[in-house]
Motif scaffolding. Structure first.
Motif, PDB file in Angstrom:
ATOM      1  N   SER A 102       0.792  -1.427   0.013  1.00 42.96           N
ATOM      2  CA  SER A 102       0.053   0.228  -0.103  1.00 42.96           C
ATOM      3  C   SER A 102       0.913   1.131   0.031  1.00 42.96           C
ATOM      4  O   SER A 102       2.155   1.303   0.358  1.00 42.96           O
ATOM      5  CB  SER A 102      -0.914  -0.071   1.231  1.00 42.96           C
ATOM      6  N   TYR A 103       0.225   2.223  -0.482  1.00 39.87           N
ATOM      7  CA  TYR A 103       0.821   3.799  -0.296  1.00 39.87           C
ATOM      8  C   TYR A 103      -0.003   4.541   0.241  1.00 39.87           C
ATOM      9  O   TYR A 103      -1.290   4.731  -0.081  1.00 39.87           O
ATOM     10  CB  TYR A 103       1.346   3.948  -1.614  1.00 39.87           C
ATOM     11  N   TYR A 104       0.465   5.566   1.078  1.00 44.26           N
ATOM     12  CA  TYR A 104      -0.596   6.548   1.523  1.00 44.26           C
ATOM     13  C   TYR A 104       0.145   7.891   1.724  1.00 44.26           C
ATOM     14  O   TYR A 104       1.418   7.900   2.405  1.00 44.26           O
ATOM     15  CB  TYR A 104      -1.090   5.917   3.022  1.00 44.26           C
ATOM     16  N   ARG A 105      -0.313   8.775   1.331  1.00 42.15           N
ATOM     17  CA  ARG A 105       0.100  10.379   1.602  1.00 42.15           C
ATOM     18  C   ARG A 105      -0.918  11.390   1.894  1.00 42.15           C
ATOM     19  O   ARG A 105      -1.682  11.488   0.902  1.00 42.15           O
ATOM     20  CB  ARG A 105       0.919  10.768   0.457  1.00 42.15           C
ATOM     21  N   ALA A 106      -0.965  11.838   2.920  1.00 44.38           N
ATOM     22  CA  ALA A 106      -1.892  13.212   3.228  1.00 44.38           C
ATOM     23  C   ALA A 106      -1.289  14.537   2.452  1.00 44.38           C
ATOM     24  O   ALA A 106      -0.387  14.683   2.278  1.00 44.38           O
ATOM     25  CB  ALA A 106      -2.104  13.354   4.700  1.00 44.38           C
ATOM     26  N   SER A 107      -2.407  15.380   1.971  1.00 42.75           N
ATOM     27  CA  SER A 107      -2.042  16.458   1.577  1.00 42.75           C
ATOM     28  C   SER A 107      -1.864  17.580   2.334  1.00 42.75           C
ATOM     29  O   SER A 107      -1.181  18.629   2.136  1.00 42.75           O
ATOM     30  CB  SER A 107      -3.360  16.864   0.583  1.00 42.75           C
ATOM     31  N   SER A 108      -2.300  17.254   3.633  1.00 43.74           N
ATOM     32  CA  SER A 108      -1.784  18.570   4.674  1.00 43.74           C
ATOM     33  C   SER A 108      -1.513  17.446   5.714  1.00 43.74           C
ATOM     34  O   SER A 108      -1.073  16.416   5.748  1.00 43.74           O
ATOM     35  CB  SER A 108      -2.973  19.179   4.916  1.00 43.74           C
ATOM     36  N   ILE A 152      -8.399   6.375   4.389  1.00 43.10           N
ATOM     37  CA  ILE A 152      -7.993   5.255   5.099  1.00 43.10           C
ATOM     38  C   ILE A 152      -8.157   4.094   4.684  1.00 43.10           C
ATOM     39  O   ILE A 152      -8.952   3.983   3.842  1.00 43.10           O
ATOM     40  CB  ILE A 152      -8.835   5.386   6.333  1.00 43.10           C
ATOM     41  N   TYR A 153      -7.402   3.314   5.138  1.00 43.94           N
ATOM     42  CA  TYR A 153      -7.358   1.650   4.367  1.00 43.94           C
ATOM     43  C   TYR A 153      -7.212   0.692   5.678  1.00 43.94           C
ATOM     44  O   TYR A 153      -6.454   0.890   6.559  1.00 43.94           O
ATOM     45  CB  TYR A 153      -6.655   1.598   3.256  1.00 43.94           C
ATOM     46  N   GLY A 154      -7.419  -0.388   5.275  1.00 43.59           N
ATOM     47  CA  GLY A 154      -7.156  -1.599   6.300  1.00 43.59           C
ATOM     48  C   GLY A 154      -7.118  -2.833   5.407  1.00 43.59           C
ATOM     49  O   GLY A 154      -7.979  -2.961   4.538  1.00 43.59           O
ATOM     50  N   PHE A 155      -6.034  -3.824   5.563  1.00 42.94           N
ATOM     51  CA  PHE A 155      -6.246  -5.105   5.210  1.00 42.94           C
ATOM     52  C   PHE A 155      -6.054  -6.222   6.265  1.00 42.94           C
ATOM     53  O   PHE A 155      -5.046  -6.213   6.813  1.00 42.94           O
ATOM     54  CB  PHE A 155      -5.610  -5.497   3.827  1.00 42.94           C
ATOM     55  N   TYR A 156      -6.951  -7.240   6.373  1.00 39.69           N
ATOM     56  CA  TYR A 156      -7.033  -8.139   7.615  1.00 39.69           C
ATOM     57  C   TYR A 156      -6.956  -9.542   7.200  1.00 39.69           C
ATOM     58  O   TYR A 156      -8.051  -9.850   6.464  1.00 39.69           O
ATOM     59  CB  TYR A 156      -7.925  -7.670   8.533  1.00 39.69           C
TER      60      TYR A 156
END
Length: 400
Positions: A193-199, A205-209
């Motif tokens: 996964s990849y995640y980057r906030a603009s501020s 939001i994500y999740g894998f379980y």
């Protein structure tokens, strides 16, 4: 409560450990236009605005448990007329496990500035007046000095609040990032996964379980907007979907419970209502099938081992948009070697779905981690020419 504290020039209330109002002084009652018996025993959340309810649950409650005190927290009460009353709140936990709170209303800066300008005009007019107006001029100058001192105090308060808010936002960002799940690499599935906030904070939001030895739940949500309000909602949804997915309930129940939770947060207050798009996949590696629901989210890309691609398009409206919506899952079967790409619109806006499809097709044999790096490189390259800032998140899945 003694008479001096009851009429102190600031609000005071005592909460139980569960957040119920045990005592409240006359100053705060007048500030909120309530009678004492209207608030006694009520939860403090009943007189907070919607964003402050979330902030109270996510920050006030954990901080008072850990630190046993809170200094200069910004909250907004809602008075009996429904008007917002912004305040600065200090609190500490007593030996009896109660919580004593002091409340200071925040005066608006522009009110002081307008009064200051009015005083200045009076002073200028007095300078042009005749000798008998000198006393009026002196009075205006004294008032001006008082207003300047008050404005300086407000500026100092604003500066302290800005510093504290920055600290709180940094803490919130760390909490939000900590809640994200780690990559998975097992015999039957791999997830990156990849995640980057603009501020500082994100509305994605994500999740894998892993649910059991052969079932896995993967969810990706994008709350309307970004920043503090959206981030508070994502964190509120996170604990719910983590519990639901980990318990192995069907996709329909996951979406309906998330939808019900959003409606309960805002209780038909249209001016504060938020909705979010979401996509949830329940993967069964033993039966080699995927049950999915797409609630108004950008279509996920599914590529089989031969390079053929199709989209997991929307099967329903975004959650939180309409009440009593019934979500129904669709089912697809897969073969080992298929690949999935889920993403938010912060990824497709600069790149476009065609670019993502081409990246998947051209790098079919590339390991998942290297493919992730290529997508990130393409995003960074396109951002040089695309000026709109948005939260960015995507998930890559290899079905082994």
């Amino acid at each position: 409560m003694d008479e001096q504290l009851n009429h102190a020039p600031c609000g005071f209330l005592t909460l139980s450990k569960d957040g119920a109002v045990e005592s409240i002084n006359e100053t705060l009652l007048r500030m909120l236009h309530y009678e004492r018996d209207e608030l006694a025993g009520k939860q403090i959340s009943s007189i907070l605005t919607v964003p402050s309810k979330l902030f109270y649950q996510l920050y006030f409650v954990p901080l008072i448990k850990v630190q046993e005190k809170i200094e200069e927290m910004y909250l907004s009460f809602e008075d009996s007329n429904g008007d917002e009353v912004p305040v600065i709140l200090n609190a500490r936990k007593t030996k009896q496990a109660q919580i004593d709170c002091i409340v200071f209303p925040i005066r608006k800066r522009n009110q002081y500035e307008n009064e200051l300008l009015a005083a200045k005009k009076e002073a200028e007019a007095a300078l042009l007046a005749k000798h008998e107006a000198n006393k009026q001029l002196e009075s205006a100058l004294k008032e001006l000095k008082v207003k300047q001192l008050e404005l300086m105090e407000v500026n100092q308060q604003n500066q302290r609040f800005k510093i504290e808010t920055k600290k709180e936002l940094e803490l919130a960002r760390k909490i939000q990032e900590t809640s994200l799940t780690d990559p998975i690499d097992l015999t039957d599935i791999q997830v990156e996964s990849y995640y980057r906030a603009s501020s500082e904070l994100s509305g994605d939001i994500y999740g894998f379980y892993p649910i059991d030895q052969h079932r896995y739940g993967i969810i990706l949500l994008d709350v309307m907007g970004h920043g503090i309000s959206s981030a508070l909602i994502t964190m509120s949804l996170h604990s719910l979907f983590q519990r639901l997915i980990s318990s192995g309930v069907q996709p329909e129940i996951v979406m309906q419970e998330l939808d019900k939770h959003l409606h309960s947060l805002f209780q038909n207050k249209e001016e504060t209502r938020h909705y979010c798009t979401a996509i949830y996949l329940l993967i069964d590696s033993r039966q080699q099938k995927i049950d999915y629901i797409n609630a108004g989210h950008p279509p996920a890309i599914w590529q089989d081992k031969n390079g053929q691609q199709s989209e997991l398009k929307a099967t329903g409206v975004p959650i939180g948009m309409f009440e009593d919506i019934v979500y129904k899952a669709k089912t697809i079967t897969y073969t080992r070697g298929d690949r999935l790409l889920l993403f938010t619109d912060g990824v497709t806006d600069p790149l476009g779905s065609n670019v993502l499809q081409a990246l998947l097709r051209e790098n079919q044999s590339l390991p998942l981690a290297k493919l992730k790096h290529k997508i990130i490189q393409s995003l960074e390259h396109q951002e040089k020419f695309y000026h709109k800032s948005d939260d960015k998140c995507f998930i890559l899945v290899d079905l082994k």
